[in-house]
Motif scaffolding. Structure first.
Motif, PDB file in Angstrom:
ATOM      1  N   SER A 160     -10.690  -6.235   2.664  1.00  0.00           N
ATOM      2  CA  SER A 160     -10.212  -7.510   2.124  1.00  0.00           C
ATOM      3  C   SER A 160      -8.696  -7.652   2.102  1.00  0.00           C
ATOM      4  O   SER A 160      -8.187  -8.746   1.892  1.00  0.00           O
ATOM      5  CB  SER A 160     -10.739  -7.684   0.688  1.00  0.00           C
ATOM      6  OG  SER A 160     -10.281  -6.616  -0.137  1.00  0.00           O
ATOM      7  N   MET A 161      -7.969  -6.557   2.312  1.00  0.00           N
ATOM      8  CA  MET A 161      -6.517  -6.598   2.228  1.00  0.00           C
ATOM      9  C   MET A 161      -5.932  -5.572   3.186  1.00  0.00           C
ATOM     10  O   MET A 161      -6.490  -4.492   3.349  1.00  0.00           O
ATOM     11  CB  MET A 161      -6.076  -6.286   0.790  1.00  0.00           C
ATOM     12  CG  MET A 161      -4.579  -6.230   0.586  1.00  0.00           C
ATOM     13  SD  MET A 161      -4.128  -5.758  -1.126  1.00  0.00           S
ATOM     14  CE  MET A 161      -4.065  -7.364  -1.893  1.00  0.00           C
ATOM     15  N   SER A 162      -4.824  -5.914   3.816  1.00  0.00           N
ATOM     16  CA  SER A 162      -4.191  -4.932   4.682  1.00  0.00           C
ATOM     17  C   SER A 162      -3.594  -3.821   3.828  1.00  0.00           C
ATOM     18  O   SER A 162      -3.170  -4.052   2.694  1.00  0.00           O
ATOM     19  CB  SER A 162      -3.091  -5.583   5.526  1.00  0.00           C
ATOM     20  OG  SER A 162      -1.944  -5.829   4.747  1.00  0.00           O
ATOM     21  N   PHE A 163      -3.547  -2.608   4.391  1.00  0.00           N
ATOM     22  CA  PHE A 163      -2.993  -1.493   3.631  1.00  0.00           C
ATOM     23  C   PHE A 163      -1.518  -1.704   3.338  1.00  0.00           C
ATOM     24  O   PHE A 163      -1.017  -1.342   2.266  1.00  0.00           O
ATOM     25  CB  PHE A 163      -3.198  -0.175   4.379  1.00  0.00           C
ATOM     26  CG  PHE A 163      -2.622   1.005   3.640  1.00  0.00           C
ATOM     27  CD1 PHE A 163      -3.224   1.473   2.483  1.00  0.00           C
ATOM     28  CD2 PHE A 163      -1.454   1.606   4.069  1.00  0.00           C
ATOM     29  CE1 PHE A 163      -2.687   2.535   1.770  1.00  0.00           C
ATOM     30  CE2 PHE A 163      -0.902   2.667   3.370  1.00  0.00           C
ATOM     31  CZ  PHE A 163      -1.525   3.143   2.224  1.00  0.00           C
ATOM     32  N   ILE A 184       0.607 -11.176   0.786  1.00  0.00           N
ATOM     33  CA  ILE A 184       1.828 -10.800   0.092  1.00  0.00           C
ATOM     34  C   ILE A 184       2.947 -10.668   1.101  1.00  0.00           C
ATOM     35  O   ILE A 184       2.852  -9.886   2.049  1.00  0.00           O
ATOM     36  CB  ILE A 184       1.644  -9.475  -0.663  1.00  0.00           C
ATOM     37  CG1 ILE A 184       0.531  -9.619  -1.706  1.00  0.00           C
ATOM     38  CG2 ILE A 184       2.930  -9.026  -1.325  1.00  0.00           C
ATOM     39  CD1 ILE A 184       0.126  -8.330  -2.348  1.00  0.00           C
ATOM     40  N   LYS A 185       4.016 -11.395   0.917  1.00  0.00           N
ATOM     41  CA  LYS A 185       5.149 -11.326   1.831  1.00  0.00           C
ATOM     42  C   LYS A 185       6.162 -10.304   1.344  1.00  0.00           C
ATOM     43  O   LYS A 185       6.331 -10.092   0.151  1.00  0.00           O
ATOM     44  CB  LYS A 185       5.823 -12.696   1.960  1.00  0.00           C
ATOM     45  CG  LYS A 185       4.928 -13.730   2.626  1.00  0.00           C
ATOM     46  CD  LYS A 185       4.646 -13.369   4.060  1.00  0.00           C
ATOM     47  CE  LYS A 185       3.798 -14.431   4.744  1.00  0.00           C
ATOM     48  NZ  LYS A 185       3.430 -14.047   6.089  1.00  0.00           N
ATOM     49  N   ASP A 214      -3.768   6.919   6.282  1.00  0.00           N
ATOM     50  CA  ASP A 214      -3.680   5.460   6.250  1.00  0.00           C
ATOM     51  C   ASP A 214      -3.942   4.814   7.597  1.00  0.00           C
ATOM     52  O   ASP A 214      -4.223   3.619   7.669  1.00  0.00           O
ATOM     53  CB  ASP A 214      -2.313   5.014   5.733  1.00  0.00           C
ATOM     54  CG  ASP A 214      -1.171   5.448   6.656  1.00  0.00           C
ATOM     55  OD1 ASP A 214      -1.159   6.630   7.045  1.00  0.00           O
ATOM     56  OD2 ASP A 214      -0.297   4.624   6.986  1.00  0.00           O
ATOM     57  N   GLY A 215      -3.865   5.603   8.684  1.00  0.00           N
ATOM     58  CA  GLY A 215      -4.000   5.033  10.015  1.00  0.00           C
ATOM     59  C   GLY A 215      -5.322   4.336  10.253  1.00  0.00           C
ATOM     60  O   GLY A 215      -5.413   3.388  11.041  1.00  0.00           O
ATOM     61  N   LEU A 216      -6.346   4.778   9.548  1.00  0.00           N
ATOM     62  CA  LEU A 216      -7.678   4.174   9.688  1.00  0.00           C
ATOM     63  C   LEU A 216      -7.716   2.743   9.160  1.00  0.00           C
ATOM     64  O   LEU A 216      -8.619   1.981   9.499  1.00  0.00           O
ATOM     65  CB  LEU A 216      -8.709   5.015   8.932  1.00  0.00           C
ATOM     66  CG  LEU A 216      -8.873   6.471   9.389  1.00  0.00           C
ATOM     67  CD1 LEU A 216      -9.764   7.233   8.412  1.00  0.00           C
ATOM     68  CD2 LEU A 216      -9.449   6.525  10.791  1.00  0.00           C
ATOM     69  N   TYR A 217      -6.738   2.393   8.320  1.00  0.00           N
ATOM     70  CA  TYR A 217      -6.784   1.103   7.631  1.00  0.00           C
ATOM     71  C   TYR A 217      -5.786   0.082   8.174  1.00  0.00           C
ATOM     72  O   TYR A 217      -5.633  -1.004   7.620  1.00  0.00           O
ATOM     73  CB  TYR A 217      -6.564   1.313   6.120  1.00  0.00           C
ATOM     74  CG  TYR A 217      -7.495   2.354   5.553  1.00  0.00           C
ATOM     75  CD1 TYR A 217      -8.883   2.220   5.668  1.00  0.00           C
ATOM     76  CD2 TYR A 217      -7.004   3.509   4.946  1.00  0.00           C
ATOM     77  CE1 TYR A 217      -9.735   3.179   5.184  1.00  0.00           C
ATOM     78  CE2 TYR A 217      -7.849   4.480   4.450  1.00  0.00           C
ATOM     79  CZ  TYR A 217      -9.230   4.317   4.569  1.00  0.00           C
ATOM     80  OH  TYR A 217     -10.084   5.280   4.088  1.00  0.00           O
ATOM     81  N   LYS A 240      -6.576   4.881  -4.305  1.00  0.00           N
ATOM     82  CA  LYS A 240      -6.927   3.665  -5.033  1.00  0.00           C
ATOM     83  C   LYS A 240      -7.404   2.573  -4.085  1.00  0.00           C
ATOM     84  O   LYS A 240      -8.347   1.835  -4.384  1.00  0.00           O
ATOM     85  CB  LYS A 240      -5.711   3.189  -5.832  1.00  0.00           C
ATOM     86  CG  LYS A 240      -6.018   2.169  -6.912  1.00  0.00           C
ATOM     87  CD  LYS A 240      -4.773   1.887  -7.749  1.00  0.00           C
ATOM     88  CE  LYS A 240      -5.100   0.861  -8.828  1.00  0.00           C
ATOM     89  NZ  LYS A 240      -3.912   0.520  -9.637  1.00  0.00           N
ATOM     90  N   PHE A 241      -6.742   2.478  -2.930  1.00  0.00           N
ATOM     91  CA  PHE A 241      -7.107   1.489  -1.910  1.00  0.00           C
ATOM     92  C   PHE A 241      -8.568   1.666  -1.489  1.00  0.00           C
ATOM     93  O   PHE A 241      -9.336   0.704  -1.392  1.00  0.00           O
ATOM     94  CB  PHE A 241      -6.182   1.654  -0.706  1.00  0.00           C
ATOM     95  CG  PHE A 241      -6.382   0.651   0.399  1.00  0.00           C
ATOM     96  CD1 PHE A 241      -5.992  -0.664   0.243  1.00  0.00           C
ATOM     97  CD2 PHE A 241      -6.924   1.035   1.620  1.00  0.00           C
ATOM     98  CE1 PHE A 241      -6.141  -1.588   1.265  1.00  0.00           C
ATOM     99  CE2 PHE A 241      -7.082   0.120   2.656  1.00  0.00           C
ATOM    100  CZ  PHE A 241      -6.691  -1.194   2.475  1.00  0.00           C
TER     101      PHE A 241
END
Length: 301
Positions: free
Chosen positions: A179-182, A2-3, A251-254, A170-171
């Protein structure tokens, strides 16, 4: 992937609320913009800058403290603001003033991201110092720009914090962590990420594109096009701070380091360890001067 941009999927009402917050976010004093415009001006009038600084007693005291600090290693102490301004030079002066100017905004609790008071400020200063360190080591661009971009890279977290908690939950619950960046997930769920929100704040402050784009792309630096270098310096500094356990939050873990950026800039472990050591040393001095020495030492692990 996603840009970031204007045509973004996600919760339109949430995005509108975030943009409204960005528009109402307090502006920086005019003096900061003036200083930024004069950073590369060899004819800048330092006496005029000193006269403006004198109007702020707290700022005056910190300029003198910085000029007399161990970082400059001068044997004779300085009591004159005018002499201190000359000793520091426009770039060091700007960095110190910018750090003090945004410290009250960054020294806050972020419940959504799970960041304790003082942690975002420490994380931001660490990232600023390390970004400048990487740029200096690699001989890339104007180092003061990287310091400023690092200092402000997570200012968007303050804007988005009230929406961040449920997004992180939810993430994790949806198993998106592999599978997706945070940052992309924030964009999907909210309409824009904290990086995009931060870039919009800097754009509203009329900061140069190099700074705006470094903040916008600090989690995806190799997609920043002509601004890949500043975005990468901030990205690597940000990741180094997380690895040291500074201001990690929920969120830093992701957030993960870009192996493409590491390869592109030929960064070896030895260089990264050297920057980490330098950063800790300078961090302690900055904390002593600007934060009162109350922060935790070391990595905070």
């Amino acid at each position: 992937m996603i840009k970031h941009g204007n045509n973004i999927s996600g919760n339109g009402m949430t995005k509108d609320s975030i943009i409204k917050k960005i528009k109402s976010f307090p502006k920086l004093p005019v003096m900061f913009g003036d200083l930024l415009n004069h950073l590369n001006d060899p004819d800048v009038d330092l006496s005029k800058i000193a006269s403006e600084i004198k109007l702020d007693p707290g700022l005056t005291a910190n300029v003198l403290k910085l000029a007399n600090s161990a970082m400059f290693g001068m044997a004779r102490s300085i009591g004159s603001l005018e002499v201190a301004v000359v000793r520091l030079g426009i770039r060091n002066l700007f960095q110190m003033m910018m750090t003090q100017g945004v410290s009250s905004r960054l020294n806050t609790r972020l419940d959504g991201y799970g960041v304790e008071p003082g942690d975002l400020l420490r994380h931001s200063i660490w990232t600023a110092v390390a970004a400048e360190g990487f740029a200096t080591e690699l001989k890339i661009g104007d180092q003061h720009m990287y310091y400023t971009a690092g200092l402000l890279h997570d200012i968007g977290r303050i804007i988005i914090d009230e929406f961040a908690g449920p997004v992180i939950d939810k993430f994790v619950n949806e198993g998106k962590t592999g599978s997706m960046s945070f940052s992309d997930y924030e964009t999907q769920q909210l309409g824009l990420s904290h990086a995009e929100a931060g870039a919009m704040v800097l754009d509203a402050w009329h900061f140069p594109p190099e700074l705006v784009e470094a903040v916008r792309w600090h989690h995806d630096p190799m997609s920043a096009g002509e601004f890949a270098a500043p975005a990468t310096m901030v990205h690597l500094a940000d990741m180094l701070s997380y690895s040291e356990g500074i201001g990690t939050g929920r969120d830093g873990l992701y957030h993960v380091v870009s192996t493409e950026a590491l390869t592109h800039f030929k960064l070896k472990t030895k260089i990264i360890e050297h920057i980490a050591g330098q950063t800790l040393e300078k961090m302690q001095e900055i904390e002593r001067i600007l934060v009162g020495g109350g922060g935790r030492r070391g990595g905070g692990k």
